[in-house]
Design an enzyme around this catalytic site. Sequence first.
Site, mmCIF file in Angstrom:
data_model
loop_
_atom_site.group_PDB
_atom_site.id
_atom_site.type_symbol
_atom_site.label_atom_id
_atom_site.label_comp_id
_atom_site.label_asym_id
_atom_site.label_seq_id
_atom_site.Cartn_x
_atom_site.Cartn_y
_atom_site.Cartn_z
ATOM 1 C CG ASP A 165 -9.955 -0.509 4.286
ATOM 2 O OD1 ASP A 165 -9.592 -0.775 3.131
ATOM 3 O OD2 ASP A 165 -9.274 -0.760 5.303
ATOM 4 C CE LYS A 183 -3.783 -2.573 1.987
ATOM 5 N NZ LYS A 183 -4.439 -3.078 3.184
ATOM 6 C CD GLN A 226 -3.418 -4.622 6.387
ATOM 7 O OE1 GLN A 226 -3.281 -3.647 5.666
ATOM 8 N NE2 GLN A 226 -4.021 -5.723 5.964
#
Length: 277
Positions: A112, A45, A89
């Site tokens: 997200d 990322k 994460q």
Amino acid sequence: MVSAQVKEQVKNQTLELKEKYGITPGLAVVIVGDDPASRVYVNNKKKACEAVGFKSEEYALDKNTTQQELLSLVKELNEKPDINGILVQLPLPNHLDDKAVIEAISPKKDVDAFHAVNVGKIMLGEYDFLPCTPAGVMEMLHYYNISVSGKNCVVIGRSNIVGKPMAMLLLHENGTVTICHSRTQNLAEICSRADILVAAVGKPKFVTADMVKEGAVVIDVGMDRDENGKLCGDVDFENVKDKCSYITPVPGGVGPMTIATLMKNTLKAAKLQNNID
Ligand code: NAP
């Protein structure tokens, strides 16, 4: 490659944003503990941010970080003007509450699209952000002109991250959608009727050739390890590939699309937070 094309578009729009408005999109990535798979995802990322011209900040926290410490960091990032997207994460170590952490992220920075507000908007079809993996799958279908309308779509898996939103996005495009899970009966038979089959199970080579209809489109979301520890998908690629019209490989395929969509969402967040269309 579709993901390269998406990233190129994001890169060009980022340059424009910098030149016209002096804004550089910023993504904060929070990782707790030392899970090797999570570390690989976080590094990918960060690399993607660099490639498209974003600012990225990594917050690598000790595995013993408390819930309170993590929530404080999220709060700080919510208020940081040069950070437009926040990504924590997952999975978090067991002593931490994923749900509370996700709910603490400002929905405007939730790139997200896991926050209840964003999930609700997706249900209604009125969203700012789509969850990265299902949205990446839809982008691939569009790229290859694969129409979903009226097709029999089967999604194996019902997680909040992949299966459920995947089913919803296929439904939004008028697919006739069946969601399968560990209690589904006659799974192979249901799958073998699918025009579009999406596997998000988390079990190596779970989808075998007998479960796939001739000419089907097979999307493999899985990121698993085979008996030799090698990265593989949920689909038995070698034995399925000749039966279908399209199939996504692992590695490659859905993984890079997930990251490309994350970049798209972060750019969008930067624009929304600065009232730019
Ligand atoms: P998850 O939360 O573990 O969900 C797995 C789903 O599969 C569950 O709904 C489960 O059913 C179902 N399942 C398990 N065994 C089954 C069986 N025998 N028959 C039918 N259904 C079964 O996993 P996830 O987070 O959705 O991830 C799925 C896979 O995608 C993993 O390999 C993950 O690493 C990968 N992934 C990839 C990306 C990417 O960017 N490519 C992103 C996210 C995830 P129940 O609900 O009944 O337990």
